[in-house]
Scaffold this active site. Structure first.
Site, PDB file in Angstrom:
ATOM      1  N   GLY A   2       4.569 -73.298  40.148  1.00 43.47           N
ATOM      2  CA  GLY A   2       4.632 -72.401  41.192  1.00 43.47           C
ATOM      3  C   GLY A   2       5.935 -72.558  42.244  1.00 43.47           C
ATOM      4  O   GLY A   2       6.715 -73.336  41.928  1.00 43.47           O
ATOM      5  N   CYS A   3       6.214 -71.684  43.109  1.00 43.41           N
ATOM      6  CA  CYS A   3       7.260 -71.535  44.065  1.00 43.41           C
ATOM      7  C   CYS A   3       7.295 -72.952  44.986  1.00 43.41           C
ATOM      8  O   CYS A   3       8.318 -73.403  45.098  1.00 43.41           O
ATOM      9  CB  CYS A   3       7.255 -70.295  44.942  1.00 43.41           C
ATOM     10  N   TYR A   4       6.052 -72.874  46.050  1.00 37.28           N
ATOM     11  CA  TYR A   4       6.083 -74.113  46.574  1.00 37.28           C
ATOM     12  C   TYR A   4       6.510 -75.545  45.839  1.00 37.28           C
ATOM     13  O   TYR A   4       7.156 -76.560  46.223  1.00 37.28           O
ATOM     14  CB  TYR A   4       4.926 -74.346  47.435  1.00 37.28           C
TER      15      TYR A   4
END
Lengths: 351, 351, 351, 351
Positions: free
Chosen positions: B158-160
């Site tokens: 994921g991005c985070y």
């Protein structure tokens, strides 16, 4: 009517002060100064005020105390001067004005620190008027209302400090949080950097950009830690990271703290503490469990939104606040202090 | 040429995948699917791709595995499917595709967690294909390059998590930071929420707004803590606060950590650790003492900027990263994994 | 490989040229100059290029022709210099470079006008190199491709002119529109004003602001009318109103014109004319009846979107275009011309 | 005190009405309705109003005339209802309210056109209450003040029409401009599209985007041309192109017109005409030669900025205006009409 002057009115805080004072029912704005804009009509420099009756005829004066005192007139008890100047310069202005008997509200950092030594450490030069330091009141009306009422010289708090002190001070006073280990991330709109004409402030350098800056030792740390230390009655050192965000106005602050009481009770204790501390504070908006602070709900107002959550996984308290950096974080807070100093309702001209 | 399909190509991650694959010199994009857009030309749904030779003739298919496999052709060894679908749905797609022998790169969370129990805790439903969990590789190429090369099923992070794991994992592996007490604040652009048509995503609800959300238990925590725990070889629990910021793209992450080694040496040790870990990582940009990460320098690219500072007042390490949430945080990272899986240079089509 | 230099590379057009040339497969960027940044590494001034192999080792040189020519090497036929300088300064640079036999592409206005008299009228000073005017080709590749191929000195068109000439020139050449009465409104992102450090360019002065400027006689009018006059084969004078809009990049142009043919046939005639004129123009995206131009679909690309509508109530044609002011409106167009001058495919390095 | 209700208060115009009425010293806001928000506290739906004394206790009611009339109380002469509803629905509400004797101010288009035939042409359905059409007054206070004062039913003008009619009507009445050939380009912030939850309104679809829409026959054309025709005393047909711009609030309008008098005198004649027409209009800000309108100077206010220039090259007049689409373009204008209808100063609650 209170007669008011703004020294250094061409910056963003100064402009917001103009806005608030032009709309204040008990104030006559009689002088605004600016070295760069001297001679120009207020409505020429700030077209948004053109057409307001209270703005008619106002021109920027040269920044010079004699002319300002003359404009304020003979009744010094009904006169107030707002200093929207860089640090260092503000203190020089304050001396003759306080001597002349007018009330002074300084939006710079010059009178926020109690210690001239700390001032030199953070601001890099000797304090220009150390004798006035003990006369100054740190003007956060929610926390020092009684002192502000009696003050002749108010040091109006900075934008980051306000967003941090409002939620934290009651909790540290009440011993609900451990004073060690506070971690603070603040996000500020671009107006927080002032109207400085620098490449880093250009639209294309800020828009679609997010960045931290001023770490690890931002100047505002000095007043933040001074006030938290007073609240906790022991030395507080915090981790503070400011960020620049592409909005015009607003500060959002996220704080992580270690509860001093059982975690399961912490949320309720915090809410109760805030409810007590701010029962008579018209600008504190406690959001409870409904929502988290959002700057769009406070921009253009003098409100501070606060909320807390407790994280059962980490056992920590999460504390949030939102404010307008130019209103509650600067000009609005200064006007709020003025209201108290002159015996007016705290919200006069601010709601 | 690799033959590629994108399932669920109408969201923001899917659109970014389309952009990258259309420009990739070794890939033929042969199928895109979307329930909502089935039947429409790619260039009608995304006018920005009109006029690109590689986009000519591509229409959205119905989302259905048989048609996709047919479009990919007989040579399953040169075929790859990207799943840009909601969690739960992605896993259902993965089963027949993996069985059919094509490589699968899943941008959802479905195969990121090693434990089906943790999956249920964070995503609220039973894992739809637990048997595939052990086959999946958590596809952060900088940290698991060798495994990604051999993988048939990649769970793209994921991005985070990417913005957090890239700077932290080498430091925890090297024992430079204490695994306790990590406090993470992340700021995300609005595209991170996807193309969901909800009131909170409207322009006027986001513009001139800053807010925290998803506290205290954001879903991405599960993979963040899983990977940090592996790196530290002991259980890691972090404090993670995501914020929504009015930019289209970008994530900025600020981390506060306690050094495990003498503070005075920590900055140098961290820089050395990153230099070692990322000596051959073309997308990691170490800023050193020159600058702090700024999302505007990575938007539209697959780079991650990282930097550290040590705060002598608190004795803590401050760690920063910036990435594009749709590129390195989603589609770019998936393409980077594809390059490794097919023996191409890691940067092919990404620089 | 073509060896390329950029003079004045620290502005927004210069930075975009750097981006495009670093990614161009047939170009080696061998020199960039800037008075202000001389001595600094390219990746220090523009962190976004750090980590790109092609950027390694490039430092800003002093702006001085001798050093640039030395960097370009002995083979003058494979050398090109891009001038991203203010008008007046660019012409002074062009003289020794053209004499030295390198190809020159000037992004300033210095060689766009055929008449030194018109130049003085619009730019306020004598033309610094009038002898070169007749050698220069107005480098709009879609309209002057053959001339650009042979040119030694290309005057690359301005951002507003490109957005206006691309849709209008074929229609005026074909006699579909009356040359009188053209009314043009253009909207530009803030990067169009360059990286000038002025108060009007500050984030807070532009964000949440919309304003017209530069009326009634914007400098770009001179080249707009020169080229429209050539197309119409009679004097054309247009009404042109530029507006400043808070986006980083992009120009949207809306034109109102009077059809010269029966109104009922005008839309079809315009579409047919564009189809013919741009049949082999890879960067012209005709939207037909599907959609109207939107800058978000062209930002970061060299495309121009064009569309027309006919208003049966007024009998007028409405013509729209969208482009990226820094790419097709500046750097991308210059690279497109370079491709033609060196016999490369027109799209090399631009798709 | 006037007792006021807002029907359909959950949209952007409704929210702005709430803001203005809560701060109005002569108004008690006694009811707000919304089908979607019925039952919720006003401060829950709009957190920005939490903490305002006037907002305390207000909950959204079901949208139903009986309940609203009950809330307004017995004294119908001191009661006003604002309709912030979609067209069609508003007219249905107006009938029982007008019959009940309360004053009605409709922010929809339902009573703006004098002709039910034109209404059907532009809005696509039969007018729901044609009998009321002749009772309604087109409530542009600067142009119809006397009628508004006596009105029982005010049709408050749209945002685009206000920005166009304010500068043009006096000039057409005075015969300074030819009524033919008016070309109007308007730029609107995103709130102009309302709080509709549609993909085109998402942040990432609007931010960094500029586009024209609604051509060639925007619905607002009907009232624009009706009023211009009345002013010119002959049929006026205009060319009108609206554009969507990524700001929250604001409309900028640029108009090109052909002078009817000698060009050299036109600027002075226009300024004199505006000076006469708006001598007693507190919200019209004439900028003269100093500046051009900028939306940032009017956002959040009820002001309209107007300016003109004459282009000696084309012989045309250029006319500009700026307003806040939600204030002067909707809610503020409605409150201004209310002030007139109840004999209050025009600026009450608006400065």
């Amino acid at each position: 009517m209170i007669r008011a002057a703004i020294i250094g009115a061409s910056g963003y805080s100064g402009e917001e002060l103009v806005r608030l004072l032009l709309g204040h029912p008990k104030v006559a704005l009689v002088a605004v100064t600016s070295r760069q804009k001297a001679g120009l009509a207020l409505s020429r420099v700030f077209p948004r005020f053109a057409g307001l009756a209270a703005a008619r005829g106002i021109r920027f004066l040269q920044s010079e105390p004699g002319g300002v005192l003359a404009a304020l007139g003979a009744d010094r008890k009904r006169a107030v001067v707002f200093l929207a100047l860089p640090h260092g310069v503000a203190a020089e202005w304050a001396v003759p004005l306080v001597e002349a008997g007018v009330r002074v509200i300084d939006l710079s950092a010059d009178f926020r620190l109690r210690s001239a030594v700390a001032y030199k450490e953070f601001y890099g030069h000797e304090h220009p008027a150390p004798a006035l330091l003990e006369k100054a009141v740190y003007g956060l009306p929610e926390l020092r209302g009684a002192e502000v009422r009696r003050a002749r010289l108010v040091a109006s708090p900075g934008c980051y400090p306000t967003s941090i002190l409002v939620p934290l001070v009651p909790l540290l006073r009440a011993g609900l949080l451990k004073p060690d280990g506070l971690v603070i991330a603040s996000l500020s709109g671009v107006s927080g950097a002032g109207r400085k004409v620098e490449e880093t402030g250009l639209f294309c350098e800020c828009h679609e950009s997010m960045r931290a800056y001023g770490v690890p030792k931002h100047r505002h740390l000095s007043e933040i830690e001074q006030e938290l230390t007073l609240a906790a009655r022991r030395k507080v050192v915090v981790q503070f990271t400011p960020h620049l965000i592409p909005v015009n106005r607003g500060i959002l602050t996220s704080i992580v703290a270690v509860p001093a009481k059982p975690v399961a009770k912490t949320a309720a204790l915090i809410e109760a503490s805030w409810a007590r501390a701010y029962a008579r504070s018209p600008f504190i908006r406690r959001l409870g469990a409904d929502a988290l602070p959002d700057t769009k709900n406070v921009v253009g107002t003098n409100f501070v939104e606060i909320a807390c959550r407790v994280d059962p996984r980490t056992g920590r308290a999460l504390i949030f606040s939102a404010e307008d950096n130019l209103t509650k974080g600067a000009a609005g807070q200064a006007v709020q202090s003025m209201n108290l100093m002159f015996g007016l309702p705290e919200t006069e001209g601010l709601l």
